[in-house]
Enzyme design. Sequence first.
Site, PDB file in Angstrom:
ATOM      1  N   HIS A 124     -12.028  32.357 -20.230  1.00 24.79           N
ATOM      2  CA  HIS A 124     -11.791  33.847 -19.397  1.00 24.79           C
ATOM      3  C   HIS A 124     -11.372  33.537 -17.881  1.00 24.79           C
ATOM      4  CE1 HIS A 124     -12.479  35.880 -23.210  1.00 24.79           C
ATOM      5  NE2 HIS A 124     -13.427  35.414 -23.315  1.00 24.79           N
ATOM      6  N   ASP A 159     -11.544  30.095 -29.840  1.00 25.45           N
ATOM      7  CA  ASP A 159     -12.128  30.758 -29.883  1.00 25.45           C
ATOM      8  C   ASP A 159     -12.317  32.389 -30.284  1.00 25.45           C
ATOM      9  OD1 ASP A 159     -15.577  31.824 -27.711  1.00 25.45           O
ATOM     10  OD2 ASP A 159     -13.883  32.960 -28.148  1.00 25.45           O
ATOM     11  N   HIS A 216     -12.096  34.693 -29.060  1.00 27.20           N
ATOM     12  CA  HIS A 216     -11.525  35.701 -27.713  1.00 27.20           C
ATOM     13  C   HIS A 216     -10.319  35.043 -27.587  1.00 27.20           C
ATOM     14  CE1 HIS A 216     -16.131  36.775 -27.906  1.00 27.20           C
ATOM     15  NE2 HIS A 216     -15.114  38.338 -27.785  1.00 27.20           N
ATOM     16  N   ASP A 221     -17.712  32.285 -31.369  1.00 25.48           N
ATOM     17  CA  ASP A 221     -18.029  32.918 -32.415  1.00 25.48           C
ATOM     18  C   ASP A 221     -17.130  33.554 -33.390  1.00 25.48           C
ATOM     19  OD1 ASP A 221     -15.584  32.715 -30.639  1.00 25.48           O
ATOM     20  OD2 ASP A 221     -17.020  34.131 -29.193  1.00 25.48           O
TER      21      ASP A 221
END
Length: 344
Positions: A163, A199, A201, A288
């Site tokens: 991120h 991931d 996200h 995740d």
Amino acid sequence: MKTFYNHLHAQHQGKVEMFRGALVPCFEVPARADHVLAELKRRQLGTAVNPQSFDDSALTSIHSPRYLNFLATAWDQWVALDAANADKDILPSVWPTRTFRTDIEPENFSAKVGLYSYDAGSPFTSGTWVAARAGAHCALSAAQALLDGDRASFALSRPPGHHAGADFFGGYCFLNNAAIAAQHLRDAGMKKVAVLDVDYHHGNGTQAIFYDRPDVFFASIHGDPRTEYPFYLGHADEKGQGAGLGANLNLPLPRGTNYATWAQALDTSLAAIDKFGAEALVVSLGMDTFEGDPISGFTLKSDDYLRVGERLARVGLPTVFIFEGGYAVEEVGINAVNVLEAFA
Ligand code: OKS
Ligand code: ZN
């Protein structure tokens, strides 16, 4: 497969993060990396080695000098405001949004924190810079292992990175380890490199860093940003810009997606990476997507990660794995090592 282990990762240990209107204990905890290391040792999969040091040009090739300077000095600035601050983490609370200026760094410390961040879920602690910098060195060392002839390597580090943008932190990430690894491979002479982000996200930082570049392909399979963090990037119509048009592929999927559907997106990504002609692959390995993850919404099971590792191996590229998210702490080691063991 060598694992470059960030022995300083536990220096980054956030206390609380903002979550649904309350300050709650951090999900991104040191035990995550400990479980992965323990599982690697239990299955005797390769060796855990310390990273080499690299000079700061490896960081400035991805991050802006003023952002790196902020990270290196933030804790001292925070404690200089009030010695009692040493017992608390730094959490941003004010941000520039549309119509504000971001070219001038404010003198006010809280304003600086907001300039260089985008959420209140990513505490900056006394050891964040030391841990993040050593983590970037793990990513660089793992990339260097490929250049030295290894088929695959693993950077086992936290905080995660995908991120983090050129000049901002957020989503528990401070330095973009995957981008730093990809750039290192480019700087060493590889013409084209692909980053695959699995991931849960969207890797908004990695996408933004390479968005206008034709030499680094970014593909991401993630929860649809209409409902999932980081919300403001990661849609399917983001395909790159300028010279980078066509070198960005987003495959957002709805909450509740299972392995069968997820694996189709993986195949789509891998076909695109093959067509791009990458010489090496950097995998942002977030765990995740697991059914038991407390903050995510896909339903992959532990055995599915064996299939993921097999599929990635079939691509046949030198591959660097970079540890990202995954908060089902008891299972994160089994799941990550399933990918690595099946790959190897
Ligand atoms: C809000 C929760 C923010 C979720 C951050 C997700 C981090 C992650 N406090 N990225 O891959 O796992
Ligand atoms: Zn994640």
